[in-house]
Design an enzyme around this catalytic site. Structure first.
Site, mmCIF file in Angstrom:
data_model
loop_
_atom_site.group_PDB
_atom_site.id
_atom_site.type_symbol
_atom_site.label_atom_id
_atom_site.label_comp_id
_atom_site.label_asym_id
_atom_site.label_seq_id
_atom_site.Cartn_x
_atom_site.Cartn_y
_atom_site.Cartn_z
ATOM 1 N N ASP A 104 8.667 -0.694 -5.189
ATOM 2 C CA ASP A 104 7.578 -1.587 -5.595
ATOM 3 C C ASP A 104 6.971 -1.092 -6.915
ATOM 4 O O ASP A 104 7.090 0.085 -7.268
ATOM 5 C CB ASP A 104 6.469 -1.606 -4.540
ATOM 6 C CG ASP A 104 6.964 -2.154 -3.207
ATOM 7 O OD1 ASP A 104 7.945 -2.916 -3.206
ATOM 8 O OD2 ASP A 104 6.359 -1.789 -2.176
HETATM 9 N N1 URA Z 1 8.855 0.694 1.084
HETATM 10 C C1 URA Z 1 7.817 0.103 0.487
HETATM 11 O O1 URA Z 1 6.923 -0.419 1.138
HETATM 12 N N2 URA Z 1 7.782 0.104 -0.851
HETATM 13 C C2 URA Z 1 8.726 0.677 -1.623
HETATM 14 O O2 URA Z 1 8.624 0.658 -2.840
HETATM 15 C C3 URA Z 1 9.798 1.308 -0.977
HETATM 16 C C4 URA Z 1 9.848 1.301 0.381
#
Ligand code: URA
Length: 236
Positions: A104
């Site tokens: 993310d």
């Molecule tokens: N899980 C998440 O919630 N975000 C990420 O970036 C990676 C795994």
């Protein structure tokens, strides 16, 4: 044996656009195994041929593999209208680089950047069960019940997660290892036990560990050993 057109090779090796490298060839700056060559269409054998421009050997690798310590604020994509992309952090002439899997925009840590589509595909395919480990800080006190709930498989609205390993290293601080990579999965797993994630950093993917020498935003090429270990893991 892997062959590539001369103009593509020179363009990918940073000698200019296809049009510019055509000019370079016409001006007799390029040799193939010691002989001047002028054709842009000539096929070069990457394993055996020696190409030089102006007497300097052209070093071109077909596939490249980088470990990036992704900073927050960058999107794991090759293009985006809002955020800068992780690809913009990599100074490399290969035009087809992509991030393997997604972190993310507010997640940091280990991201593999490559142009090896087959490897990228295998590493992200659910068939290959590649472990991903994250360091997490959350809002709430972690308990043994959380460890059990993660091991049993957290139920989310749309699916039940596979068994995940939660290692508590502080009251609100832990490592979590998952094999899947669903959208916002780690954040959603912690939300389901009422402990929203406040910090998320990927520290390992399969056999690859984030190099502690890399500051956020820095990257380095994988070692031959790291590449081999990833390739053999993804074949299992
Ligand atoms: N899980 C998440 O919630 N975000 C990420 O970036 C990676 C795994």
């Amino acid at each position: 044996m892997s062959k590539i057109r001369m103009d593509k090779l020179l363009a990918h090796a940073g000698y200019g656009t296809r049009k510019e490298v055509k000019g370079l060839l016409k001006s007799k700056f390029v040799t193939l195994n010691g002989e001047i060559v002028t054709s842009d269409k000539l096929k070069v054998d990457l394993d055996h041929d020696q190409v030089m421009v102006n007497g300097e050997p052209v070093n071109y690798q077909e596939y490249v593999y980088y470990m990036l310590n992704k900073p927050v604020g960058y999107v794991s994509a090759t293009m985006d209208n809002v955020y800068p992309t992780v690809i913009e952090l990599i100074d490399d002439v290969h035009p087809d680089l992509f991030p393997v899997g997604r972190l993310d925009v507010d997640t940091r840590g280990l991201l593999l950047i490559t142009n090896d589509g087959a490897l990228g595909h295998r590493l992200t395919s659910p068939k290959h069960h590649v472990d991903k480990t994250y360091e997490v800080l959350c809002d709430g006190l972690l308990t043994e019940e959380d460890v059990q709930a993660f091991a049993k498989g957290i139920e989310l609205d749309d699916f039940t997660c596979k068994s995940a390993k939660l290692e508590i290293i502080g009251k609100d601080h832990c490592y979590v290892t998952i094999q899947e990579g669903k959208f916002h999965q780690v954040k959603r797993m912690f939300l389901s036990v009422d402990k929203p994630v406040t910090f998320l950093k990927r520290v390992a993917m399969g056999p690859l560990k984030l190099d502690p020498a890399l500051e956020e935003g820095q990257y380095r090429p994988l070692t031959a050993q790291e590449i081999d270990s990833l390739k053999s893991k993804s074949m299992v």
